[in-house]
Design a protein around this motif. Structure first.
Motif: not given
Length: 467
Positions: A143-149, A155-159, A168-171
């Motif tokens: 997940l950290a390798e993905l671009p920010g956009d 966002a809905g799933l992450i939150l 908390d990591f994905a958030h």
């Protein structure tokens, strides 16, 4: 997979199970359930593991011959079926199912498929909160390798997953991407229907200064979300700064210039039109006209910073006690005693119904109680309602004079009178309350009588020696 499936996270509802079976048969996730719903992904994740205790839900693997049912002789010999069809090894599950498998090793191995299948990124986010450490670590690395956009559509799933112990990591990644990403993407998320998503987007937009004070004020005044009201109202009020505290040229360029108030002589008259930039005046006016008392109170409090103390006078008769308190504070900060103004407003109660409540909040028992008792008999229900509130604030409620209002034609007045009489309910004759509990009485009157009867029963002390 909508409705109950979206809210069911254990994956045991029928619609979720049908979606899982369809994906196991080879259907794509978008063909089986609503992939735009964060709850649907969570239900699917749990649903893949729940049918393991119900094997009849699984379909026969393609190419596997159908075995005849075991006979009585087979069962006596300890056989589970005919020897005509040797057992076939099950085919590998689809990637979407493997990512939710009950075996952590299968989930960890399936994470490699996400590199070439962007449609499975929601399950990558789910695995970032996995209970198995190796699976969680590998998912977080991917997940950290993905671009920010790439995180914005998730966002809905992450939150939603941020509520979990390991979510908390994905958030944190999403918050950093919003702080560093394009402004247009952040502003687009402010219109997202998911409450947690648009709250985070607004918070980041305020931090980055992506919204103008007028946009913030309009959002605070029109939004029904209390948290968002506070956030946007506070941010809009923060723009109302005296020009003497900052560089005047920069303040004017931002439309936030306010004439210096600290440099003025005490008691000096201030011309609001000359003292404040029109854009800032428009921001305050938008806040002051809001329906929400929280937003109006923020606008009234900002009048002091803007040097418009006199504009708070009309809010002494506001329908909200919070707004009235803020108006009195602003006037006192400007050297004006609000009590004479409240008394003057009470001379025209039809135009200012809330002035009666304001008079009770800052008035004098001896001098103002008579005025409030006179307003209790006013023909307008709003005036009677606020007059009762003023009597309670002054602590001059007289039980015998207020009891007749239990028969008031206005339900709001009946409720206000009931609240004022509750502390003295034991002193009201019981037969008066019992008569008002009759079925032919209006509902508001019946409810009031029942409340007072219950309160009176709690207040009456038992006779000495009673057990």
């Amino acid at each position: 997979m909508k409705g109950a499936a979206v809210e069911s996270w254990d994956g045991r509802d029928g619609e979720t199970v049908r979606a899982v079976v369809r994906v196991c048969e080879g259907a794509a996730p978008e063909e089986a359930f609503d992939i735009a719903s964060a709850g649907a992904w969570l239900a699917f994740d749990a649903g893949v593991r729940s049918p393991d205790d119900r094997p009849w839900l699984w379909t026969r693997p393609p190419g596997e011959p159908e075995r005849p049912a075991p006979t009585l002789l087979d069962r006596l010999r300890g056989r589970t079926g005919s020897r005509a069809a040797p057992p076939a090894s099950p085919p590998p599950p689809p990637p979407a199912v493997a990512l939710c498998h009950r075996d952590g090793r299968v989930r960890e191995a399936a994470l490699d498929a996400v590199r070439t299948a962007p449609e499975l990124r929601p399950l990558l986010v789910v695995r970032c909160a996995d209970w198995v450490a190796p699976v969680r670590a590998k998912a977080r690395t991917l997940l950290a390798e993905l671009p920010g956009d790439a995180l914005f559509p998730l966002a809905g799933l992450i939150l939603r997953l941020a509520r979990r112990e390991r979510g908390d990591f994905a958030h944190a990644l999403l918050a950093d991407a919003l702080r560093e990403g394009p402004a247009a993407e952040v502003l687009a998320l402010t219109a997202d229907p998911d409450r947690a998503t648009y709250r985070l987007a607004y918070r980041i937009a305020v931090e980055r200064g992506l919204l103008t004070p007028m946009e913030l004020a309009a959002t605070a005044a029109s939004c029904g979300d209390v948290t968002l009201q506070d956030l946007c109202a506070e941010a809009a009020v923060a723009a109302v700064k005296p020009a003497g505290l900052a560089d005047p040229g920069a303040a004017v360029n931002r439309g936030l210039a306010v004439a210096p108030v600290s440099a003025m002589a005490p008691g000096a008259a201030v011309d609001p039109d000359a003292a404040m930039d029109p854009d800032v005046a428009a921001v305050l006016d938008r806040l002051l006209a809001a329906r929400s008392p929280r937003v109006r109170s923020a606008g009234v409090t900002a009048l002091r910073r803007a040097g418009r103390h006199g504009d708070a006078e009309r809010f002494l008769a506001d329908r909200s006690a919070l707004v009235r308190a803020c108006a009195r504070y602003v006037l006192r900060q400007g050297g004006v005693d609000p009590l004479p103004l409240c008394r003057a407003l009470c001379t025209d109660p039809a135009a200012y119904p809330g002035a009666a409540a304001g008079l009770g909040e800052c008035g004098d028992r001896v001098m103002d109680a008579g005025t409030l008792w006179a307003l209790v008999e006013h023909p307008l229900p709003a005036v009677r309602l606020h007059a009762i509130g003023g009597l309670r604030a002054l602590d001059v409620v007289v039980r015998e004079r207020l009891t007749p209002l239990l028969d008031d034609p206005s339900a709001a007045v009946v409720r206000a009178a009931t609240g004022a009489l509750l502390p003295e309910a034991a002193g009201i004759p019981e037969h008066l309350l019992s008569e008002r509990s009759a079925p032919d009485r209006p509902r508001a009157v019946r409810v009031a009588a029942d409340r007072l009867l219950r309160a009176a029963g709690r207040q009456r002390l038992p006779e000495p020696g009673y057990r």
